[in-house]
Write an enzyme that holds these catalytic residues in place. Structure first.
Site, mmCIF file in Angstrom:
data_model
loop_
_atom_site.group_PDB
_atom_site.id
_atom_site.type_symbol
_atom_site.label_atom_id
_atom_site.label_comp_id
_atom_site.label_asym_id
_atom_site.label_seq_id
_atom_site.Cartn_x
_atom_site.Cartn_y
_atom_site.Cartn_z
ATOM 1 N NE ARG A 96 -7.077 1.238 -6.313
ATOM 2 C CZ ARG A 96 -5.982 1.222 -5.330
ATOM 3 N NH1 ARG A 96 -5.248 2.295 -6.404
ATOM 4 N NH2 ARG A 96 -5.840 1.569 -4.369
ATOM 5 C CD GLU A 121 2.352 -11.895 16.962
ATOM 6 O OE1 GLU A 121 2.166 -11.052 17.342
ATOM 7 O OE2 GLU A 121 1.676 -12.920 17.628
ATOM 8 C CB SER A 131 -7.304 -4.136 3.070
ATOM 9 O OG SER A 131 -7.857 -2.692 3.318
ATOM 10 C CG LEU A 165 10.519 -16.532 -1.660
ATOM 11 C CD1 LEU A 165 10.100 -16.382 -0.344
ATOM 12 C CD2 LEU A 165 11.244 -15.671 -2.192
ATOM 13 N NE ARG A 189 -8.300 0.196 4.794
ATOM 14 C CZ ARG A 189 -8.474 1.610 4.526
ATOM 15 N NH1 ARG A 189 -8.371 2.568 5.757
ATOM 16 N NH2 ARG A 189 -7.853 2.946 3.652
ATOM 17 C CG ASP A 194 -2.375 1.194 1.583
ATOM 18 O OD1 ASP A 194 -2.831 1.615 0.418
ATOM 19 O OD2 ASP A 194 -2.522 1.822 1.976
ATOM 20 C CB SER A 224 -8.694 -6.605 -3.439
ATOM 21 O OG SER A 224 -8.829 -5.329 -3.743
ATOM 22 C CB THR A 225 -12.495 -8.642 -5.367
ATOM 23 O OG1 THR A 225 -12.089 -8.902 -3.203
ATOM 24 C CG2 THR A 225 -12.266 -10.595 -5.074
ATOM 25 C CG HIS A 248 0.160 1.216 -9.353
ATOM 26 N ND1 HIS A 248 0.300 1.155 -8.178
ATOM 27 C CD2 HIS A 248 -1.090 2.133 -9.824
ATOM 28 C CE1 HIS A 248 -1.812 1.268 -7.815
ATOM 29 N NE2 HIS A 248 -2.186 2.169 -8.789
HETATM 30 C C1 FPP Z 1 -2.090 0.126 -3.027
HETATM 31 O O1 FPP Z 1 -1.471 1.419 -3.502
HETATM 32 C C2 FPP Z 1 -1.288 -1.093 -4.555
HETATM 33 C C3 FPP Z 1 -1.917 -1.612 -5.104
HETATM 34 C C4 FPP Z 1 -3.246 -1.324 -5.553
HETATM 35 C C5 FPP Z 1 -1.345 -2.040 -6.214
HETATM 36 C C6 FPP Z 1 -0.214 -2.611 -5.889
HETATM 37 C C7 FPP Z 1 0.547 -3.575 -6.843
HETATM 38 C C8 FPP Z 1 2.082 -2.623 -6.849
HETATM 39 C C9 FPP Z 1 2.932 -3.654 -6.107
HETATM 40 C C10 FPP Z 1 2.302 -3.141 -8.426
HETATM 41 C C11 FPP Z 1 2.698 -4.000 -9.681
HETATM 42 C C12 FPP Z 1 2.160 -5.743 -9.363
HETATM 43 C C13 FPP Z 1 3.113 -6.365 -9.329
HETATM 44 C C14 FPP Z 1 2.256 -7.932 -8.960
HETATM 45 C C15 FPP Z 1 3.919 -6.405 -10.413
HETATM 46 P P1 FPP Z 1 -2.524 2.566 -4.064
HETATM 47 O O2 FPP Z 1 -2.276 2.553 -5.325
HETATM 48 O O3 FPP Z 1 -3.762 2.536 -2.516
HETATM 49 O O4 FPP Z 1 -1.769 3.709 -3.064
HETATM 50 P P2 FPP Z 1 -2.358 4.914 -2.133
HETATM 51 O O5 FPP Z 1 -2.676 4.145 -0.550
HETATM 52 O O6 FPP Z 1 -1.449 6.156 -1.941
HETATM 53 O O7 FPP Z 1 -2.911 5.686 -3.295
#
Ligand code: FPP
Length: 240
Positions: free
Chosen positions: A69, A206, A195, A129, A193, A18, A63-64, A35
């Site tokens: 977005r 933990e 989520s 891993l 949270r 996040d 996530s679902t 991203h």
């Molecule tokens: C949440 O940050 C992040 C996501 C919804 C996407 C996570 C994706 C990546 C880390 C990169 C792509 C994934 C792979 C597997 C290469 P946010 O956009 O909600 O951030 P914010 O809360 O600051 O707006």
């Protein structure tokens, strides 16, 4: 830097990725660039996890609920993931990473589904891993899916209709059937949270929260989380 004692290492670490959007905003960049930086942080995290010898990492990549977005952001994420898995394959093979996925992949763009399935197949012998990418994943959906599978088995005559469902039977129907419970849940980005992430699997996890935004989450941050975990006394409902 000192290595956390392996006997106190979590077997299964789950991470909520996040803060990409806020990281980008602070720099005057687009959310997609945030991203992208998040994907690079993920790449580094996997290398650190290998070095520290964490057996299993689950990562919340989509996530679902993320379908809500803007379409532009969603398609940028799919494009990024496609590149990530393409680039990651060779590395994963060389480093002995087994890639697995949790979530309903059937709704993904076909190219994404194909690349993920192919990386899963090609890396299945990785022993160093297990990297579990949670894509189009939601814990409530996963739990309902497990319940419905059991109902369907009973309806098809493959299980008793009246025998109570045990925890063991139920867990066999989760995406994480082979991975087991989460020991440490890490959430960067400042929110406290869960989520809809691995709710069942986190029953006794933990929980570590940090304000660091995901793209800035580096080796030091992971080691800090592991050091914190090492000091926790895990009782699983019992006394000391
Ligand atoms: C949440 O940050 C992040 C996501 C919804 C996407 C996570 C994706 C990546 C880390 C990169 C792509 C994934 C792979 C597997 C290469 P946010 O956009 O909600 O951030 P914010 O809360 O600051 O707006």
């Amino acid at each position: 830097m000192t290595q956390p004692s392996s006997s106190h290492l979590p077997d299964h670490v789950a991470i909520i990725l996040d803060g990409n959007g806020r990281w980008a905003k602070k720099r005057g960049l687009s959310r997609s660039e945030g991203h992208r930086a998040g994907g690079e942080a993920l790449d580094r995290l996997l290398d650190t996890a290998l070095e520290i010898k964490i057996p299993i990492i689950s990562m919340y990549a989509f996530s679902t609920e993320n379908w809500k977005r803007p379409a532009r952001e969603v398609s940028a994420l799919w494009k990024l993931m496609l590149e990530f898995f393409r680039d990651r394959l060779e590395k994963s093979l060389q480093k002995g990473i087994r890639v697995v996925a949790s979530g309903d992949l059937s709704r993904l763009p076909a190219k994404n589904r194909r690349i993920i399935e192919s990386v899963i197949e090609k890396t299945k012998k990785g022993r160093n891993l297990t990297a579990n990418f949670c894509v189009n994943y939601g814990s409530q959906d996963e739990i309902l899916r497990a319940v419905n599978r059991i109902i369907q088995e009973a309806a098809a005559g493959n299980r008793s209709k009246t025998k109570p469902v045990t925890r063991k039977e139920f867990e066999k129907h989760l995406y994480t059937a082979q991975l087991g419970p989460v020991d440490l849940l890490v959430r960067p980005g400042g929110e406290k949270r869960i989520s809809n992430f691995l709710l069942w699997q986190c029953a006794y996890a933990e929980m570590y929260f940090t304000d660091v935004l995901w793209p800035d989450f580096d080796e030091t941050c992971l080691r800090e989380a592991l050091d914190w975990y090492r000091k926790r006394e895990r009782r699983f409902g019992a006394l000391e």
